[in-house]
Design a protein around this motif. Structure first.
Motif, PDB file in Angstrom:
ATOM      1  N   LEU A  40     -12.320 -54.498 -45.540  1.00 27.27           N
ATOM      2  CA  LEU A  40     -11.967 -53.101 -45.769  1.00 27.27           C
ATOM      3  C   LEU A  40     -12.869 -52.490 -46.835  1.00 27.27           C
ATOM      4  O   LEU A  40     -13.558 -53.196 -47.573  1.00 27.27           O
ATOM      5  N   ASP A  41     -12.822 -51.169 -46.936  1.00 27.61           N
ATOM      6  CA  ASP A  41     -13.577 -50.477 -47.984  1.00 27.61           C
ATOM      7  C   ASP A  41     -13.105 -50.940 -49.359  1.00 27.61           C
ATOM      8  O   ASP A  41     -11.925 -51.238 -49.551  1.00 27.61           O
ATOM      9  N   GLU A  42     -14.026 -50.981 -50.314  1.00 26.24           N
ATOM     10  CA  GLU A  42     -13.682 -51.326 -51.688  1.00 26.24           C
ATOM     11  C   GLU A  42     -12.951 -50.156 -52.340  1.00 26.24           C
ATOM     12  O   GLU A  42     -13.170 -49.003 -51.989  1.00 26.24           O
ATOM     13  N   GLY A  43     -12.116 -50.479 -53.303  1.00 26.36           N
ATOM     14  CA  GLY A  43     -11.440 -49.467 -54.092  1.00 26.36           C
ATOM     15  C   GLY A  43     -11.923 -49.525 -55.524  1.00 26.36           C
ATOM     16  O   GLY A  43     -12.423 -50.561 -55.974  1.00 26.36           O
ATOM     17  N   PHE A  44     -11.776 -48.417 -56.237  1.00 33.21           N
ATOM     18  CA  PHE A  44     -12.263 -48.346 -57.610  1.00 33.21           C
ATOM     19  C   PHE A  44     -11.192 -47.782 -58.532  1.00 33.21           C
ATOM     20  O   PHE A  44     -10.430 -46.890 -58.138  1.00 33.21           O
ATOM     21  N   VAL A  45     -11.172 -48.302 -59.758  1.00 33.40           N
ATOM     22  CA  VAL A  45     -10.232 -47.846 -60.772  1.00 33.40           C
ATOM     23  C   VAL A  45     -10.381 -46.339 -60.963  1.00 33.40           C
ATOM     24  O   VAL A  45     -11.492 -45.825 -61.043  1.00 33.40           O
ATOM     25  N   GLY A  46      -9.248 -45.649 -60.999  1.00 28.00           N
ATOM     26  CA  GLY A  46      -9.241 -44.216 -61.271  1.00 28.00           C
ATOM     27  C   GLY A  46      -9.557 -43.323 -60.083  1.00 28.00           C
ATOM     28  O   GLY A  46      -9.570 -42.110 -60.214  1.00 28.00           O
ATOM     29  N   GLN A  47      -9.816 -43.922 -58.896  1.00 32.94           N
ATOM     30  CA  GLN A  47     -10.143 -43.128 -57.708  1.00 32.94           C
ATOM     31  C   GLN A  47      -9.124 -43.398 -56.604  1.00 32.94           C
ATOM     32  O   GLN A  47      -8.789 -44.558 -56.334  1.00 32.94           O
ATOM     33  N   ALA A  48      -8.661 -42.336 -55.971  1.00 32.55           N
ATOM     34  CA  ALA A  48      -7.725 -42.494 -54.855  1.00 32.55           C
ATOM     35  C   ALA A  48      -8.371 -43.364 -53.780  1.00 32.55           C
ATOM     36  O   ALA A  48      -9.579 -43.317 -53.567  1.00 32.55           O
ATOM     37  N   TYR A  49      -7.554 -44.183 -53.118  1.00 38.06           N
ATOM     38  CA  TYR A  49      -8.065 -45.085 -52.087  1.00 38.06           C
ATOM     39  C   TYR A  49      -7.503 -44.683 -50.736  1.00 38.06           C
ATOM     40  O   TYR A  49      -6.326 -44.349 -50.606  1.00 38.06           O
ATOM     41  N   LEU A 150      -6.240 -59.394 -41.728  1.00 32.99           N
ATOM     42  CA  LEU A 150      -6.849 -58.067 -41.673  1.00 32.99           C
ATOM     43  C   LEU A 150      -8.177 -58.027 -42.403  1.00 32.99           C
ATOM     44  O   LEU A 150      -9.084 -57.317 -42.020  1.00 32.99           O
ATOM     45  N   GLY A 151      -8.301 -58.794 -43.425  1.00 32.70           N
ATOM     46  CA  GLY A 151      -9.522 -58.779 -44.213  1.00 32.70           C
ATOM     47  C   GLY A 151      -9.183 -58.729 -45.683  1.00 32.70           C
ATOM     48  O   GLY A 151      -8.031 -58.853 -46.068  1.00 32.70           O
ATOM     49  N   ASP A 152     -10.165 -58.549 -46.482  1.00 31.39           N
ATOM     50  CA  ASP A 152      -9.980 -58.562 -47.913  1.00 31.39           C
ATOM     51  C   ASP A 152     -10.177 -57.171 -48.482  1.00 31.39           C
ATOM     52  O   ASP A 152     -11.044 -56.434 -48.061  1.00 31.39           O
ATOM     53  N   MET A 153      -9.336 -56.838 -49.452  1.00 37.72           N
ATOM     54  CA  MET A 153      -9.472 -55.578 -50.162  1.00 37.72           C
ATOM     55  C   MET A 153      -9.849 -55.918 -51.599  1.00 37.72           C
ATOM     56  O   MET A 153      -9.248 -56.803 -52.200  1.00 37.72           O
ATOM     57  N   PHE A 154     -10.860 -55.266 -52.122  1.00 36.24           N
ATOM     58  CA  PHE A 154     -11.288 -55.473 -53.495  1.00 36.24           C
ATOM     59  C   PHE A 154     -11.083 -54.195 -54.289  1.00 36.24           C
ATOM     60  O   PHE A 154     -11.463 -53.123 -53.841  1.00 36.24           O
ATOM     61  N   LEU A 155     -10.484 -54.310 -55.438  1.00 35.64           N
ATOM     62  CA  LEU A 155     -10.367 -53.195 -56.360  1.00 35.64           C
ATOM     63  C   LEU A 155     -11.142 -53.575 -57.597  1.00 35.64           C
ATOM     64  O   LEU A 155     -10.956 -54.649 -58.159  1.00 35.64           O
ATOM     65  N   LYS A 156     -12.066 -52.719 -58.014  1.00 37.20           N
ATOM     66  CA  LYS A 156     -12.909 -53.057 -59.162  1.00 37.20           C
ATOM     67  C   LYS A 156     -13.204 -51.828 -60.006  1.00 37.20           C
ATOM     68  O   LYS A 156     -12.933 -50.696 -59.610  1.00 37.20           O
ATOM     69  N   GLN A 157     -13.790 -52.103 -61.145  1.00 32.76           N
ATOM     70  CA  GLN A 157     -14.190 -51.039 -62.073  1.00 32.76           C
ATOM     71  C   GLN A 157     -15.389 -50.305 -61.480  1.00 32.76           C
ATOM     72  O   GLN A 157     -16.237 -50.908 -60.825  1.00 32.76           O
ATOM     73  N   THR A 158     -15.477 -49.001 -61.686  1.00 36.04           N
ATOM     74  CA  THR A 158     -16.607 -48.225 -61.163  1.00 36.04           C
ATOM     75  C   THR A 158     -17.871 -48.528 -61.917  1.00 36.04           C
ATOM     76  O   THR A 158     -17.894 -48.986 -63.014  1.00 36.04           O
TER      77      THR A 158
END
Length: 158
Positions: A40-49, A150-158
């Motif tokens: 899946l798309d990566e997610g970032f701290v402080g940004q809507a996913y 489904l896959g892996d989701m990563f949430l990280k710092q921008t």
């Protein structure tokens, strides 16, 4: 008059706040996209996913060696989502009839924070309704033991 205006405004807000994905009809083979290889798309701290999962439900399959027709496959849950994340489907009941296109959107209800940074392997659990089974007719099978990665989701710092 004020009550009528307030009711109209509430209905408009409800209609426009509902986000619904649009299935990708260019998919040519049955399955779920992205898959565990694509992730899946990566997610970032402080940004809507928000990310979309597209589905082309197979029309038929085999059950104990017999060809059968898929009535529908229901998405019953997505396990492993980070806190403050949820999903919605199109169709809204998350029931995907055999041979049809559908989608689900995974999204954050609150922007991810530092505490959310991490790796999230996600699992979809489903219930399948199959018809035209010789001598049986139809059955519903809970597929929690055959969950799709489904896959892996990563949430990280921008």
């Amino acid at each position: 008059m004020k009550q009528l205006l307030l009711t109209f405004l509430a209905i408009c807000i409800a209609l426009f706040s509902y986000s619904q994905c649009t299935p990708d009809t260019s998919i040519t083979s049955p399955g779920i996209f992205p898959d565990e290889i694509t992730n899946l798309d990566e997610g970032f701290v402080g940004q809507a996913y928000s990310t979309q999962i597209d589905v082309l439900t197979p029309l038929d399959t085999s059950y104990q060696g017999f060809p059968v027709t898929i009535g529908n496959i229901d998405l019953t849950s997505i396990l492993g989502l980070p806190n403050n994340f949820t999903y919605e489907c199109n169709p809204p009941n998350c029931s995907f009839p055999g041979g049809t296109y559908a989608c689900a959107e995974i999204f954050s209800t609150v922007n991810p924070s530092q505490n959310d940074i991490g790796y999230y392997p996600l699992i979809m659990t489903t219930s399948s309704y199959v018809i035209n089974i010789p001598l049986i007719g139809s059955i519903t099978q809970l597929d929690t033991r055959i969950s799709f990665n489904l896959g892996d989701m990563f949430l990280k710092q921008t």
